[in-house]
Write a protein that holds these residues in place. Sequence first.
Motif, PDB file in Angstrom:
ATOM      1  N   ILE A   5       6.470  -0.003   4.548  1.00  0.00           N
ATOM      2  CA  ILE A   5       7.524   0.598   3.736  1.00  0.00           C
ATOM      3  C   ILE A   5       7.933   1.920   4.380  1.00  0.00           C
ATOM      4  CG2 ILE A   5       6.756  -0.478   1.595  1.00  0.00           C
ATOM      5  CD1 ILE A   5       5.593   2.284   0.777  1.00  0.00           C
ATOM      6  N   LEU A   6       9.162   2.329   4.137  1.00  0.00           N
ATOM      7  CA  LEU A   6       9.668   3.608   4.638  1.00  0.00           C
ATOM      8  C   LEU A   6      10.045   4.468   3.443  1.00  0.00           C
ATOM      9  CD1 LEU A   6      10.623   5.475   6.904  1.00  0.00           C
ATOM     10  CD2 LEU A   6      12.817   4.262   6.850  1.00  0.00           C
ATOM     11  N   ILE A   7       9.488   5.671   3.406  1.00  0.00           N
ATOM     12  CA  ILE A   7       9.741   6.609   2.314  1.00  0.00           C
ATOM     13  C   ILE A   7      10.538   7.783   2.883  1.00  0.00           C
ATOM     14  CG2 ILE A   7       8.689   8.100   0.577  1.00  0.00           C
ATOM     15  CD1 ILE A   7       6.126   6.330   0.928  1.00  0.00           C
ATOM     16  N   ARG A   8      11.701   8.030   2.270  1.00  0.00           N
ATOM     17  CA  ARG A   8      12.549   9.137   2.717  1.00  0.00           C
ATOM     18  C   ARG A   8      13.013   9.955   1.517  1.00  0.00           C
ATOM     19  NH1 ARG A   8      16.452   5.971   6.945  1.00  0.00           N
ATOM     20  NH2 ARG A   8      16.287   4.347   5.400  1.00  0.00           N
ATOM     21  N   ARG A   9      13.200  11.236   1.753  1.00  0.00           N
ATOM     22  CA  ARG A   9      13.715  12.120   0.712  1.00  0.00           C
ATOM     23  C   ARG A   9      15.126  11.651   0.366  1.00  0.00           C
ATOM     24  NH1 ARG A   9      11.589  15.765  -2.892  1.00  0.00           N
ATOM     25  NH2 ARG A   9      10.969  17.512  -1.645  1.00  0.00           N
ATOM     26  N   LYS A  10      15.371  11.509  -0.929  1.00  0.00           N
ATOM     27  CA  LYS A  10      16.661  11.037  -1.405  1.00  0.00           C
ATOM     28  C   LYS A  10      17.262  12.108  -2.294  1.00  0.00           C
ATOM     29  CE  LYS A  10      18.630   7.288  -4.079  1.00  0.00           C
ATOM     30  NZ  LYS A  10      18.397   6.069  -4.801  1.00  0.00           N
ATOM     31  N   ASP A  11      18.452  12.487  -2.048  1.00  0.00           N
ATOM     32  CA  ASP A  11      19.225  13.467  -2.829  1.00  0.00           C
ATOM     33  C   ASP A  11      18.482  14.789  -3.038  1.00  0.00           C
ATOM     34  OD1 ASP A  11      17.526  13.149  -5.141  1.00  0.00           O
ATOM     35  OD2 ASP A  11      18.798  11.576  -5.933  1.00  0.00           O
ATOM     36  N   GLY A  12      17.524  15.086  -2.173  1.00  0.00           N
ATOM     37  CA  GLY A  12      16.805  16.354  -2.247  1.00  0.00           C
ATOM     38  C   GLY A  12      15.804  16.476  -3.382  1.00  0.00           C
ATOM     39  N   LEU A  13      15.742  15.472  -4.255  1.00  0.00           N
ATOM     40  CA  LEU A  13      14.854  15.559  -5.415  1.00  0.00           C
ATOM     41  C   LEU A  13      13.801  14.471  -5.440  1.00  0.00           C
ATOM     42  CD1 LEU A  13      17.583  16.245  -8.131  1.00  0.00           C
ATOM     43  CD2 LEU A  13      16.073  17.912  -7.036  1.00  0.00           C
ATOM     44  N   ARG A  14      14.216  13.254  -5.161  1.00  0.00           N
ATOM     45  CA  ARG A  14      13.330  12.094  -5.266  1.00  0.00           C
ATOM     46  C   ARG A  14      13.083  11.514  -3.882  1.00  0.00           C
ATOM     47  NH1 ARG A  14      13.199   9.859 -10.467  1.00  0.00           N
ATOM     48  NH2 ARG A  14      12.783   7.824  -9.602  1.00  0.00           N
ATOM     49  N   GLY A  16      13.111   7.927  -1.836  1.00  0.00           N
ATOM     50  CA  GLY A  16      13.571   6.546  -1.842  1.00  0.00           C
ATOM     51  C   GLY A  16      12.662   5.710  -0.957  1.00  0.00           C
ATOM     52  N   VAL A  17      12.430   4.479  -1.358  1.00  0.00           N
ATOM     53  CA  VAL A  17      11.575   3.569  -0.596  1.00  0.00           C
ATOM     54  C   VAL A  17      12.386   2.345  -0.188  1.00  0.00           C
ATOM     55  CG1 VAL A  17       9.498   2.134  -0.612  1.00  0.00           C
ATOM     56  CG2 VAL A  17       9.526   4.296  -1.875  1.00  0.00           C
ATOM     57  N   THR A  18      12.280   2.006   1.084  1.00  0.00           N
ATOM     58  CA  THR A  18      12.898   0.809   1.633  1.00  0.00           C
ATOM     59  C   THR A  18      11.784  -0.110   2.119  1.00  0.00           C
ATOM     60  OG1 THR A  18      14.788   2.106   2.393  1.00  0.00           O
ATOM     61  CG2 THR A  18      14.480  -0.044   3.416  1.00  0.00           C
ATOM     62  N   VAL A  19      11.930  -1.398   1.852  1.00  0.00           N
ATOM     63  CA  VAL A  19      10.984  -2.400   2.337  1.00  0.00           C
ATOM     64  C   VAL A  19      11.748  -3.247   3.356  1.00  0.00           C
ATOM     65  CG1 VAL A  19       9.345  -4.208   1.703  1.00  0.00           C
ATOM     66  CG2 VAL A  19       9.894  -2.389   0.056  1.00  0.00           C
ATOM     67  N   PRO A  20      11.690  -2.881   4.642  1.00  0.00           N
ATOM     68  CA  PRO A  20      12.520  -3.543   5.646  1.00  0.00           C
ATOM     69  C   PRO A  20      12.363  -5.062   5.724  1.00  0.00           C
ATOM     70  CG  PRO A  20      11.554  -1.561   6.559  1.00  0.00           C
ATOM     71  CD  PRO A  20      10.907  -1.789   5.221  1.00  0.00           C
ATOM     72  N   VAL A  26      14.000  -2.219  -3.055  1.00  0.00           N
ATOM     73  CA  VAL A  26      13.997  -0.759  -2.942  1.00  0.00           C
ATOM     74  C   VAL A  26      13.483  -0.163  -4.246  1.00  0.00           C
ATOM     75  CG1 VAL A  26      15.895  -0.678  -1.278  1.00  0.00           C
ATOM     76  CG2 VAL A  26      16.397  -0.608  -3.708  1.00  0.00           C
ATOM     77  N   THR A  27      13.045   1.076  -4.170  1.00  0.00           N
ATOM     78  CA  THR A  27      12.616   1.798  -5.365  1.00  0.00           C
ATOM     79  C   THR A  27      12.644   3.283  -5.053  1.00  0.00           C
ATOM     80  OG1 THR A  27      10.942   1.865  -7.123  1.00  0.00           O
ATOM     81  CG2 THR A  27      10.117   1.742  -4.864  1.00  0.00           C
ATOM     82  N   THR A  28      12.261   4.106  -6.029  1.00  0.00           N
ATOM     83  CA  THR A  28      12.213   5.554  -5.850  1.00  0.00           C
ATOM     84  C   THR A  28      10.967   6.103  -6.542  1.00  0.00           C
ATOM     85  OG1 THR A  28      13.461   5.994  -7.870  1.00  0.00           O
ATOM     86  CG2 THR A  28      14.741   5.775  -5.830  1.00  0.00           C
ATOM     87  N   GLY A  29      10.733   7.388  -6.351  1.00  0.00           N
ATOM     88  CA  GLY A  29       9.646   8.081  -7.041  1.00  0.00           C
ATOM     89  C   GLY A  29       9.834   9.579  -6.920  1.00  0.00           C
ATOM     90  N   ALA A  42       7.475  -2.827  -6.997  1.00  0.00           N
ATOM     91  CA  ALA A  42       8.770  -3.404  -6.621  1.00  0.00           C
ATOM     92  C   ALA A  42       8.589  -4.640  -5.743  1.00  0.00           C
ATOM     93  CB  ALA A  42       9.618  -2.358  -5.892  1.00  0.00           C
ATOM     94  N   ILE A  43       7.620  -4.596  -4.829  1.00  0.00           N
ATOM     95  CA  ILE A  43       7.382  -5.743  -3.949  1.00  0.00           C
ATOM     96  C   ILE A  43       6.901  -6.940  -4.759  1.00  0.00           C
ATOM     97  CG2 ILE A  43       5.905  -6.629  -2.103  1.00  0.00           C
ATOM     98  CD1 ILE A  43       6.085  -3.761  -0.871  1.00  0.00           C
ATOM     99  N   TYR A  44       5.922  -6.734  -5.640  1.00  0.00           N
ATOM    100  CA  TYR A  44       5.450  -7.841  -6.474  1.00  0.00           C
ATOM    101  C   TYR A  44       6.573  -8.360  -7.374  1.00  0.00           C
ATOM    102  CZ  TYR A  44       0.510  -7.506  -5.190  1.00  0.00           C
ATOM    103  OH  TYR A  44      -0.688  -7.535  -4.504  1.00  0.00           O
ATOM    104  N   GLY A  45       7.366  -7.454  -7.914  1.00  0.00           N
ATOM    105  CA  GLY A  45       8.480  -7.861  -8.754  1.00  0.00           C
ATOM    106  C   GLY A  45       9.523  -8.651  -7.985  1.00  0.00           C
ATOM    107  N   HIS A  46       9.794  -8.228  -6.773  1.00  0.00           N
ATOM    108  CA  HIS A  46      10.769  -8.914  -5.918  1.00  0.00           C
ATOM    109  C   HIS A  46      10.300 -10.336  -5.601  1.00  0.00           C
ATOM    110  CE1 HIS A  46      14.077  -8.897  -2.982  1.00  0.00           C
ATOM    111  NE2 HIS A  46      13.254  -9.526  -2.168  1.00  0.00           N
TER     112      HIS A  46
END
Length: 94
Positions: A5-14, A16-20, A26-29, A42-46
């Motif tokens: 998984i790739l975790i990147r800062r999203k909108d400066g606050l949260r 974002g997670v991408t599952v290539p 995708v999801t956030t935290g 998210a992966i199990y749900g997908h």
Amino acid sequence: MDIPILIRRKDGLRYGVTVPDMPGCVTTGDTVDKAMSNATKAIYGHIGQLVRQGRAFEIKPSEVETLSQEPDYAGGIWALVSLDLSKLDDPPEG
């Protein structure tokens, strides 16, 4: 099985997670830890959604080293999420 998984800062606050290896998953935290936890869910749900829809799928994890060379996946934090696909065989608890 470990899924990158790739975790990147999203909108400066949260974060974002991408599952290539799972397009559309995708999801956030609010924190990196929460993003990783949400990624597992998210992966199990997908996968569960694909099973419920009767859609064929194959999970073939890519190498992080290969993924990190792609421009779309530049930057961020790479992590591995361990999946136990036997959990998908368990009936829901009532």
